[in-house]
Write an enzyme that holds these catalytic residues in place. Sequence first.
Site, PDB file in Angstrom:
ATOM      1  N   GLU A 161     -43.979  18.375 -46.340  1.00 25.73           N
ATOM      2  CA  GLU A 161     -45.413  18.550 -46.014  1.00 25.73           C
ATOM      3  C   GLU A 161     -45.738  18.120 -44.589  1.00 25.73           C
ATOM      4  O   GLU A 161     -46.660  17.325 -44.369  1.00 25.73           O
ATOM      5  CB  GLU A 161     -46.282  17.785 -47.016  1.00 25.73           C
ATOM      6  CG  GLU A 161     -46.243  18.379 -48.405  1.00 25.73           C
ATOM      7  CD  GLU A 161     -47.264  17.799 -49.374  1.00 25.73           C
ATOM      8  OE1 GLU A 161     -47.946  16.819 -49.028  1.00 25.73           O
ATOM      9  OE2 GLU A 161     -47.387  18.357 -50.481  1.00 25.73           O
ATOM     10  N   GLU A 200     -43.230  21.840 -55.074  1.00 29.42           N
ATOM     11  CA  GLU A 200     -44.146  20.895 -55.740  1.00 29.42           C
ATOM     12  C   GLU A 200     -45.276  21.697 -56.361  1.00 29.42           C
ATOM     13  O   GLU A 200     -45.993  22.407 -55.646  1.00 29.42           O
ATOM     14  CB  GLU A 200     -44.730  19.871 -54.764  1.00 29.42           C
ATOM     15  CG  GLU A 200     -43.757  18.795 -54.362  1.00 29.42           C
ATOM     16  CD  GLU A 200     -44.397  17.684 -53.523  1.00 29.42           C
ATOM     17  OE1 GLU A 200     -45.572  17.330 -53.784  1.00 29.42           O
ATOM     18  OE2 GLU A 200     -43.715  17.196 -52.616  1.00 29.42           O
TER      19      GLU A 200
HETATM   20  O1  AHR Z   1     -46.142  14.583 -55.669  1.00 24.10           O
HETATM   21  C1  AHR Z   1     -47.034  13.690 -55.099  1.00 24.10           C
HETATM   22  C2  AHR Z   1     -47.222  13.935 -53.596  1.00 24.10           C
HETATM   23  O2  AHR Z   1     -47.885  15.158 -53.416  1.00 24.10           O
HETATM   24  C3  AHR Z   1     -45.967  14.085 -52.777  1.00 24.10           C
HETATM   25  O3  AHR Z   1     -45.466  12.874 -52.342  1.00 24.10           O
HETATM   26  C4  AHR Z   1     -46.427  14.896 -51.608  1.00 24.10           C
HETATM   27  O4  AHR Z   1     -45.402  15.702 -51.076  1.00 24.10           O
HETATM   28  C5  AHR Z   1     -47.603  15.695 -52.142  1.00 24.10           C
HETATM   29  O5  AHR Z   1     -48.711  15.574 -51.326  1.00 24.10           O
END
Ligand code: AHR
Length: 502
Positions: free
Chosen positions: A172, A291
Amino acid sequence: MKARVTAHERYSISEIDKRLYGSFLEHLGRAVYTGIYEPDHPTADANGMRQDVIDLVKEIDTPICRYPGGNFVSAYNWEDGIGPKKDRPTRLDLAWHTSESNHVGIHEFADWAEAAGTEMMLAVNLGSRDLDAARNFVEYVNHPGGSYWSDLRKSNGRADPWDVKLWCLGNEMDGPWQVGHKSAVEYGHLANETAKAIRAFDNSLELVVCGSSHSNMPTYPQWESTVLDATYDQVDHISLHMYFENYEKNTAEFLALSEKLDAYIGTVSGIIDYVKAKKRSKRNVTISFDEWNVWYHEREADQERMKNWGWPHAPVLLEDIYNFEDVLQVGCILNTFIRRSDVVKIACIAQLVNVIAPIMTAPGGGAWRQTIFYPFMLASRHGRGTAMQLSVDSPTYDASVASGVKYLDVSGVHDADAGTLTFFIVNRHGTEEIETDMVLEGFGAAKSVDHTLIQHDDLEAVNTADKPHNVEPRPGKGASLANGKLTVKVPPYSYSMVRVSL
Ligand code: AHR
């Protein structure tokens, strides 16, 4: 309400990459400590890993697990997690304002992954560190021996390289919250140079470059265009993330959010094509949706908890308790990935244990399956094969994120080797059953049909340590096969898996 689904043997989307059912473990909250690792736990193995959790991870059958973050990775020194545990430093984790003991590092995680039957997908730190730390980590993990880092691995007890194929170039990096956040130009340059260095070591590795953290990000979709322009020749996948919320308690709007996910994938797929054409490249870059999940139940409580909490080690954080409504949402998300499996080759549910996770644990106590464990498990186990291009006629509704949202959300997978067709079906309607004609063409005669149903009268129903079976799959009675005609009656607000033997 009636619907019709037509499947034809010759109409397919893509072979599904099994890594579509990947997962994610971050050094965050209780994901690692008292999640997978708890040396004093009655089920702990010789490495201190909870066997009860390993058993549940095996049940969910996730082929890859991304590690060690997440936001955590952007200030992580991987070297802190090697060597004798007593000598490992405790560090402040800036991402979550916690302390990190480093008692679990790459060796422990690798042993755990092997025991859990999953492969590692590792992330390097491109926030606070640069390509040197990254290439050293890759050498430590993958080089057989005869170099400084590989010999250090050997002296730390691991003779053979782990041979990890899949590497994330940071996490990210578009997010201002990220330690070492960069502009698209800065990140694109660093990611490209890091990829080149890693490729100089082993050109066969698969590299994942950061796309957007969400389609709501102000830099989306320019970020993807700039970053891919800088890295296209060096990377294999672009990473996307998306989390889903229902603060308004509006189920129809909530369940329509997978349309937003679909549009996000479609847009980034278009950008990949644009950059590919611009570069006159033959290379195919695909999407790693590494994610995704529902995440909102505990967000406000977490903000409160984090105020003035110092630097705790493995505190309760992001422990969303999932309800039955979330089963429907996860079902729609997974259906979207199956329908987009031509371009989405990897997807990771975030996360795996305790932290916005399908598996929960009590320290010193039991482990249990959250509601969302089940749609993930069913898709992971049975959603392998060829994604079918279905024609779906269904009544629709209009939501703020999209018009014409089908009440019947469905994906289908043909496993030619097993001789099965598997349909995953969500009824987005709250009061109407959907009587669905399933027209199967070109597959030969269907022999039998099997219906698995997840349904609960209460959208807010949850599973807890005391009531772990409140929401779970049960045999359904909705599917019937008569004179070669398959009909499925899908109850209101329900998740179904319908399997046809050919
Ligand atoms: O999964 C929780 C968080 O969400 C992770 O650390 C990050 O990559 C995202 O913002």
